[in-house]
Design an enzyme around this catalytic site. Sequence first.
Site, PDB file in Angstrom:
ATOM      1  N   ASP A 288      -0.487  -2.129  55.345  1.00 46.74           N
ATOM      2  CA  ASP A 288      -0.321  -1.905  56.708  1.00 46.74           C
ATOM      3  C   ASP A 288      -1.337  -1.105  57.390  1.00 46.74           C
ATOM      4  OD1 ASP A 288       2.535  -2.467  55.503  1.00 46.74           O
ATOM      5  OD2 ASP A 288       2.865  -2.819  57.466  1.00 46.74           O
TER       6      ASP A 288
ATOM      7  N   GLY B 158       5.665  -7.016  59.642  1.00 45.92           N
ATOM      8  CA  GLY B 158       4.411  -7.273  58.840  1.00 45.92           C
ATOM      9  C   GLY B 158       3.368  -7.059  60.144  1.00 45.92           C
TER      10      GLY B 158
HETATM   11  O1  MRU Z   1       8.264  -2.974  57.400  1.00 49.02           O
HETATM   12  P1  MRU Z   1       7.619  -4.147  57.200  1.00 49.02           P
HETATM   13  O2  MRU Z   1       8.367  -5.381  56.949  1.00 49.02           O
HETATM   14  O3  MRU Z   1       6.913  -4.471  58.620  1.00 49.02           O
HETATM   15  O4  MRU Z   1       6.401  -4.091  56.278  1.00 49.02           O
HETATM   16  C1  MRU Z   1       5.488  -4.923  56.007  1.00 49.02           C
HETATM   17  C2  MRU Z   1       4.602  -4.691  54.947  1.00 49.02           C
HETATM   18  O5  MRU Z   1       4.770  -3.564  54.391  1.00 49.02           O
HETATM   19  C3  MRU Z   1       3.650  -5.839  54.557  1.00 49.02           C
HETATM   20  O6  MRU Z   1       3.294  -5.760  53.094  1.00 49.02           O
HETATM   21  C4  MRU Z   1       2.552  -5.540  55.252  1.00 49.02           C
HETATM   22  O7  MRU Z   1       2.614  -5.501  56.634  1.00 49.02           O
HETATM   23  C5  MRU Z   1       1.320  -6.737  55.144  1.00 49.02           C
HETATM   24  S1  MRU Z   1       1.791  -8.157  56.098  1.00 49.02           S
HETATM   25  C6  MRU Z   1       0.662  -9.158  55.978  1.00 49.02           C
END
Ligand code: MRU
Length: 344
Positions: free
Chosen positions: A237, A48
């Site tokens: 992200d 995240g």
């Molecule tokens: O691969 P991840 O689990 O790190 O991806 C996370 C996401 O895509 C979330 O939607 C994003 O980081 C927003 S978190 C507040």
Amino acid sequence: MSSFNTIEWKDNRVVMIDQTKLPREETYVECRTYEDVADAIRRMVIRGAPAIGVAAGMGIALGAVNVPADDRAGFVSEVKRISGVILGTRPTAVNLSWAVKRMLRVLEEGEGGVDELKAILVKEARDILDEDIETCRNIGKAGAGLIRDNSAVLTHCNAGALATGGYGTALGVIRAAVEGGKNIKVIATETRPFLQGARLTAWELDRDGIPVTLITDNMAGYIMSKGMVSAVVVGADRIAANGDAANKIGTYTLSVLAKTHNIPFYVAAPLSTIDFDCPGGDSIPIEERDSREVTHINGTSIAPEVNVYNPAFDITPNENISAIITEKGVVEKPLAVNLSKLRG
Ligand code: MRU
């Protein structure tokens, strides 16, 4: 606040809830070295965008605390090397490089000898965590008004307390609406292949008593066509200067479906997720992850040995986004123009 700590600094260790084990086990990983933190980010023990930023800051602080050099120049050069390792862990979430830059700034500007610099770096990392929780609360306050009472909100991946210092971005908006007395049902997509929606979003909402219905990713179109979704709220992200947003793979598909069905599609993210140096979505690096995430579930093979493509993120074009919810308020269209007003 949530009833668990996603990440904390404790006695010169970084402790994080192990998101690879949820929801079967609630266990905590104790990182003693910066390499442990880098490994935890790569393996998605912590994931995240904002949470990765916090972990990056704490990883650098942990590395710094353990540097044996007692001359300032040697110390600074070693902390820069450690920062490079942390920076290389995951490419898409800009919060990671944002936090690394922030740590390097205090390293350069901090006064005193090695001991003072170590204390400054630890404080900065802890501040990043505290500020992130406050930021999420403000995102929640800013966005809660967009969510109607008695409505069903669809979210993808996990943009909750687990993905941030606490409270969440997309889930922060939902939490704030619920705290404001609204009756909200959340629809969580399972989010193949890493199952952040099924394993993490469903877990944290259920634990906090917020009603959640889990669907597989391919059910979204059907339930939208049946009028069962009032709004979509997702995290991000990296948001480019023109408002294009990188988020978990499948977000783009949901944005197209939402547009087709006239459902508002909101992106909730802190300003640290906006990359003003990135003109548009095409310039955002998309992480490709191990094929085993697609071919295996819990170590069990579910597919023959064929070619696999596993991009972890996709780009939602700005025209599919109704508004971006930040800690400074709701950014309406035209996104490029209104985002530029937030540039610090
Ligand atoms: O691969 P991840 O689990 O790190 O991806 C996370 C996401 O895509 C979330 O939607 C994003 O980081 C927003 S978190 C507040």
